[in-house]
Design a protein around this motif. Structure first.
Motif, mmCIF file in Angstrom:
data_model
loop_
_atom_site.group_PDB
_atom_site.id
_atom_site.type_symbol
_atom_site.label_atom_id
_atom_site.label_comp_id
_atom_site.label_asym_id
_atom_site.label_seq_id
_atom_site.Cartn_x
_atom_site.Cartn_y
_atom_site.Cartn_z
ATOM 1 N N ARG A 292 -8.865 2.108 -40.544
ATOM 2 C CA ARG A 292 -7.912 1.095 -40.996
ATOM 3 C C ARG A 292 -7.867 -0.069 -40.019
ATOM 4 O O ARG A 292 -7.956 -1.241 -40.416
ATOM 5 C CB ARG A 292 -6.510 1.693 -41.135
ATOM 6 C CG ARG A 292 -5.467 0.671 -41.636
ATOM 7 C CD ARG A 292 -4.051 1.164 -41.457
ATOM 8 N NE ARG A 292 -3.616 1.101 -40.066
ATOM 9 C CZ ARG A 292 -3.110 -0.003 -39.494
ATOM 10 N NH1 ARG A 292 -2.989 -1.129 -40.186
ATOM 11 N NH2 ARG A 292 -2.732 0.012 -38.232
ATOM 12 N N VAL A 293 -7.729 0.238 -38.740
ATOM 13 C CA VAL A 293 -7.643 -0.815 -37.731
ATOM 14 C C VAL A 293 -8.954 -1.598 -37.674
ATOM 15 O O VAL A 293 -8.957 -2.833 -37.653
ATOM 16 C CB VAL A 293 -7.310 -0.211 -36.348
ATOM 17 C CG1 VAL A 293 -7.353 -1.290 -35.271
ATOM 18 C CG2 VAL A 293 -5.942 0.460 -36.379
ATOM 19 N N ARG A 294 -10.066 -0.870 -37.659
ATOM 20 C CA ARG A 294 -11.369 -1.524 -37.537
ATOM 21 C C ARG A 294 -11.651 -2.460 -38.700
ATOM 22 O O ARG A 294 -12.132 -3.585 -38.523
ATOM 23 C CB ARG A 294 -12.471 -0.464 -37.438
ATOM 24 C CG ARG A 294 -13.844 -1.009 -37.098
ATOM 25 C CD ARG A 294 -14.920 0.073 -37.219
ATOM 26 N NE ARG A 294 -14.526 1.290 -36.541
ATOM 27 C CZ ARG A 294 -14.493 2.485 -37.127
ATOM 28 N NH1 ARG A 294 -14.802 2.604 -38.416
ATOM 29 N NH2 ARG A 294 -14.128 3.560 -36.454
ATOM 30 N N ARG A 295 -11.353 -2.007 -39.907
ATOM 31 C CA ARG A 295 -11.732 -2.774 -41.091
ATOM 32 C C ARG A 295 -10.692 -3.818 -41.479
ATOM 33 O O ARG A 295 -11.038 -4.958 -41.835
ATOM 34 C CB ARG A 295 -11.982 -1.813 -42.266
ATOM 35 C CG ARG A 295 -13.205 -0.936 -42.074
ATOM 36 C CD ARG A 295 -13.268 0.202 -43.100
ATOM 37 N NE ARG A 295 -13.380 -0.302 -44.470
ATOM 38 C CZ ARG A 295 -14.510 -0.659 -45.053
ATOM 39 N NH1 ARG A 295 -15.648 -0.591 -44.371
ATOM 40 N NH2 ARG A 295 -14.534 -1.087 -46.298
ATOM 41 N N LYS A 296 -9.412 -3.470 -41.419
ATOM 42 C CA LYS A 296 -8.371 -4.368 -41.925
ATOM 43 C C LYS A 296 -7.781 -5.284 -40.850
ATOM 44 O O LYS A 296 -7.329 -6.390 -41.164
ATOM 45 C CB LYS A 296 -7.262 -3.558 -42.590
ATOM 46 C CG LYS A 296 -7.720 -2.833 -43.852
ATOM 47 C CD LYS A 296 -6.555 -2.147 -44.549
ATOM 48 C CE LYS A 296 -7.004 -1.470 -45.841
ATOM 49 N NZ LYS A 296 -5.878 -0.809 -46.545
ATOM 50 N N ILE A 297 -7.749 -4.831 -39.608
ATOM 51 C CA ILE A 297 -7.140 -5.640 -38.549
ATOM 52 C C ILE A 297 -8.200 -6.394 -37.757
ATOM 53 O O ILE A 297 -8.145 -7.610 -37.614
ATOM 54 C CB ILE A 297 -6.293 -4.760 -37.603
ATOM 55 C CG1 ILE A 297 -5.282 -3.931 -38.412
ATOM 56 C CG2 ILE A 297 -5.585 -5.638 -36.571
ATOM 57 C CD1 ILE A 297 -4.346 -4.758 -39.268
ATOM 58 N N VAL A 298 -9.194 -5.661 -37.254
ATOM 59 C CA VAL A 298 -10.249 -6.315 -36.471
ATOM 60 C C VAL A 298 -11.102 -7.213 -37.355
ATOM 61 O O VAL A 298 -11.507 -8.299 -36.952
ATOM 62 C CB VAL A 298 -11.135 -5.256 -35.770
ATOM 63 C CG1 VAL A 298 -12.271 -5.924 -35.010
ATOM 64 C CG2 VAL A 298 -10.295 -4.410 -34.823
ATOM 65 N N GLY A 299 -11.380 -6.760 -38.574
ATOM 66 C CA GLY A 299 -12.237 -7.540 -39.460
ATOM 67 C C GLY A 299 -13.689 -7.123 -39.406
ATOM 68 O O GLY A 299 -14.572 -7.836 -39.875
ATOM 69 N N LYS A 300 -13.967 -5.943 -38.839
ATOM 70 C CA LYS A 300 -15.334 -5.428 -38.770
ATOM 71 C C LYS A 300 -15.457 -4.341 -39.826
ATOM 72 O O LYS A 300 -14.877 -3.265 -39.708
ATOM 73 C CB LYS A 300 -15.612 -4.885 -37.365
ATOM 74 C CG LYS A 300 -17.051 -4.488 -37.136
ATOM 75 C CD LYS A 300 -17.384 -4.403 -35.645
ATOM 76 C CE LYS A 300 -17.603 -5.791 -35.057
ATOM 77 N NZ LYS A 300 -18.133 -5.737 -33.672
ATOM 78 N N LYS A 301 -16.216 -4.620 -40.864
ATOM 79 C CA LYS A 301 -16.254 -3.752 -42.044
ATOM 80 C C LYS A 301 -17.178 -2.561 -41.852
ATOM 81 O O LYS A 301 -18.131 -2.333 -42.597
ATOM 82 C CB LYS A 301 -16.678 -4.561 -43.274
ATOM 83 C CG LYS A 301 -15.846 -5.800 -43.520
ATOM 84 C CD LYS A 301 -14.376 -5.473 -43.741
ATOM 85 C CE LYS A 301 -13.553 -6.727 -44.052
ATOM 86 N NZ LYS A 301 -12.123 -6.420 -44.200
ATOM 87 N N LEU A 302 -16.887 -1.763 -40.835
ATOM 88 C CA LEU A 302 -17.687 -0.593 -40.522
ATOM 89 C C LEU A 302 -16.890 0.671 -40.821
ATOM 90 O O LEU A 302 -15.746 0.800 -40.392
ATOM 91 C CB LEU A 302 -18.045 -0.579 -39.034
ATOM 92 C CG LEU A 302 -19.303 -1.292 -38.549
ATOM 93 C CD1 LEU A 302 -19.341 -1.245 -37.028
ATOM 94 C CD2 LEU A 302 -20.550 -0.659 -39.123
ATOM 95 N N THR A 303 -17.496 1.618 -41.510
ATOM 96 C CA THR A 303 -16.865 2.915 -41.703
ATOM 97 C C THR A 303 -17.328 3.867 -40.598
ATOM 98 O O THR A 303 -18.353 3.629 -39.937
ATOM 99 C CB THR A 303 -17.235 3.522 -43.065
ATOM 100 O OG1 THR A 303 -18.648 3.793 -43.083
ATOM 101 C CG2 THR A 303 -16.885 2.561 -44.196
ATOM 102 N N ASP A 304 -16.588 4.960 -40.422
ATOM 103 C CA ASP A 304 -17.023 5.969 -39.463
ATOM 104 C C ASP A 304 -18.409 6.495 -39.828
ATOM 105 O O ASP A 304 -19.267 6.702 -38.957
ATOM 106 C CB ASP A 304 -16.035 7.138 -39.423
ATOM 107 C CG ASP A 304 -14.714 6.765 -38.763
ATOM 108 O OD1 ASP A 304 -14.601 5.622 -38.257
ATOM 109 O OD2 ASP A 304 -13.795 7.608 -38.755
ATOM 110 N N ALA A 305 -18.636 6.711 -41.122
ATOM 111 C CA ALA A 305 -19.924 7.245 -41.570
ATOM 112 C C ALA A 305 -21.068 6.303 -41.205
ATOM 113 O O ALA A 305 -22.151 6.755 -40.791
ATOM 114 C CB ALA A 305 -19.898 7.489 -43.078
ATOM 115 N N GLN A 306 -20.849 4.987 -41.352
ATOM 116 C CA GLN A 306 -21.883 4.022 -40.976
ATOM 117 C C GLN A 306 -22.190 4.094 -39.484
ATOM 118 O O GLN A 306 -23.349 3.967 -39.068
ATOM 119 C CB GLN A 306 -21.431 2.607 -41.345
ATOM 120 C CG GLN A 306 -21.516 2.269 -42.822
ATOM 121 C CD GLN A 306 -21.003 0.860 -43.103
ATOM 122 O OE1 GLN A 306 -19.842 0.556 -42.848
ATOM 123 N NE2 GLN A 306 -21.866 0.012 -43.594
#
Length: 469
Positions: A292-306
């Motif tokens: 949530r933090v990585r994708r929605k706040i930071v703006g880096k569209k990375l999933t854990d799986a990636q």
């Protein structure tokens, strides 16, 4: 005799900024090369490694009769930048023109309106625009105002950096181990903590021929070791392969760091080319251990799986990768913070062999970033912080007075607590200690540095060099 003095500002006054400014001021080196091409005779003073006093700098200006001083500075250096600008203005009045460039003034459009000691500024690329303005100044004109630099479309048109004005052996003495260079300029992404100027989002590239010619010319400077300082090294797959093929065709055995690489751009064929061409290290910005933090706040569209899948690819190659994490994002909870601090260990448990170093860094707001705007909106930083910082109202020492962002519901103490826990969990693993010991047996200096860093982590929760306490 020099006619333009270019000054790289410093985070400290009167002492070498060890651990923070051990790279030459690459931007000023490029600018100096462009000024030479235009017929000027620039000289560079890097206050980070040559910590002269304001009087000493003014004496140089007087002795050399220099009519134009250009200062480059990022936000943490602005208190000392204005200290020197004011000293020059007090000593020489309007007989010396003062120009300002760098990230801070590019991100602060009203700076010149508030600080009249500066005559003019250049936002973004200065390679084309600054020489034109310098010609006006040296021609007797009074130049004032904020100028948007003309974008350099073809990086091959820019001469190589004038490192002879900042001799690289001086930087080697304080930690530089590789020849610094760039294959690209610009970064198209917008992470929450990034303070890049709007001018620098368009990515431009050098040709493989131009790049390899510079590498060849400076092979002996560091024995074939290079550091690419690019923020978007792997953005263009085609260009990375072309650069690597050009290095292979050159035929010299070299070793290099690729600067920053995005995990969503990990490509097995590209990594094959990079490692064959001599790449051995780079860092990756994971930023948060919580999606949530990585994708929605930071703006880096990375999933854990990636991330896990990317390391499976990286682990096929002989690489050392540093993972970078930021602690204390807006709306981050303590559980999410904890997840970030333990994410490096989680990666190792998933078999990430190439992950060798990690950095758990506090969120430091910088003018021009979304994080800065959020901190001001939330009342965590006063809107006039920069002007008060410049006046030394908070004190002299950046490490002690610059704010870090702490989300509601957390405290500095809890962030430091989990940071220390994360570092110790990662670096006290038996596998890591054995790997590091084998690496350091060949170098007593490295072993001593590791012992110092280990002690600092035990006592303070971070290494001996840290942006903030």
């Amino acid at each position: 005799m020099p006619d333009i003095l270019l000054i790289n500002s410093s985070i400290k006054y009167g002492e070498i900024a060890r651990g923070f400014q051990y790279y030459p001021p690459v931007g000023l080196n490029y600018l100096a090369a462009s000024l030479r091409l235009a017929g000027f005779a620039p000289t560079i003073l890097d206050l980070g490694i040559e910590p002269l006093s304001t009087d000493a700098v003014c004496d140089i200006i007087k002795r050399e009769r220099i009519p134009l001083v250009g200062i480059s500075a990022v936000s943490p250096q602005m208190h000392n930048t204005m200290r020197f600008a004011r000293a020059i203005r007090a000593r020489f009045g309007d007989t010396v023109s003062i120009a300002l460039g760098g990230y801070h003034v590019s991100n602060d459009p009203t700076f010149l309106d508030r600080h009249h000691e500066i005559d003019f500024s250049v936002v973004g690329d200065g390679d084309i625009t600054f020489p034109k303005l310098a010609a006006q100044v040296l021609g007797g004109e009074k130049v004032r105002g904020r100028f948007v630099g003309e974008l350099v479309e073809k990086l091959d048109d820019v001469p190589w950096p004038a490192y002879d004005l900042t001799p690289l052996p001086r930087y080697r003495q304080i930690g530089l181990t590789r020849y610094p260079t760039l294959a690209t300029r610009g970064c198209p992404f917008s992470c929450v903590f990034c303070s890049r100027s709007f001018m620098s989002k368009r990515v431009r590239y050098r040709s493989p021929e131009n790049l390899v010619a510079e590498l060849a010319a400076h092979y002996d400077d560091f024995g074939g070791y290079y550091e690419f300082m690019d923020e978007s090294f792997t953005l263009s797959r085609r260009r990375v392969i072309a650069n690597c093929q050009a290095i292979l065709d050159w035929g010299r055995k070299i070793r290099w760091s690729a600067g920053s690489l995005r995990l969503d751009q990990v490509d097995e064929e590209v990594l094959e080319y990079m490692t064959r061409a001599g790449c051995r290290t780079f860092f990756v910005g994971i930023e948060s251990g919580d999606e949530r933090v990585r994708r929605k706040i930071v703006g880096k569209k990375l999933t854990d799986a990636q991330i896990f899948d990317a390391f499976k690819v990286l682990d096929k190659f002989d690489l050392e990768v540093e993972g970078s994490f930021v602690l204390g994002h807006p709306t981050e909870t303590e559980e999410e913070l904890k997840a970030t601090c333990y994410f490096p260990v989680r990666l190792k448990r998933h078999g990430a062999r190439t992950l060798t170093q990690v950095g758990l860094k506090p969120a430091v707001p910088m003018p021009g970033s979304r994080l800065w705007d959020i901190a001001i909106e939330e009342g965590k930083i006063p809107a006039d912080f920069m002007d008060r910082y410049i006046e030394f109202e908070y004190g002299e020492d950046f490490w002690k007075v610059w704010p870090t962002y702490v989300p509601d519901g957390l405290t500095h103490e809890r962030i430091r607590h989990w940071r220390k826990k994360g570092y110790l969990a990662y670096y006290l693993r038996p596998g890591y200690l054995w790997w590091r010991l084998k690496r350091n047996l060949a170098s007593p200096a490295l072993l001593l540095d590791d012992l110092k860093n280990f002690w600092a982590m035990l006592v303070k929760g971070h290494s001996t060099v840290s942006l903030t306490e």
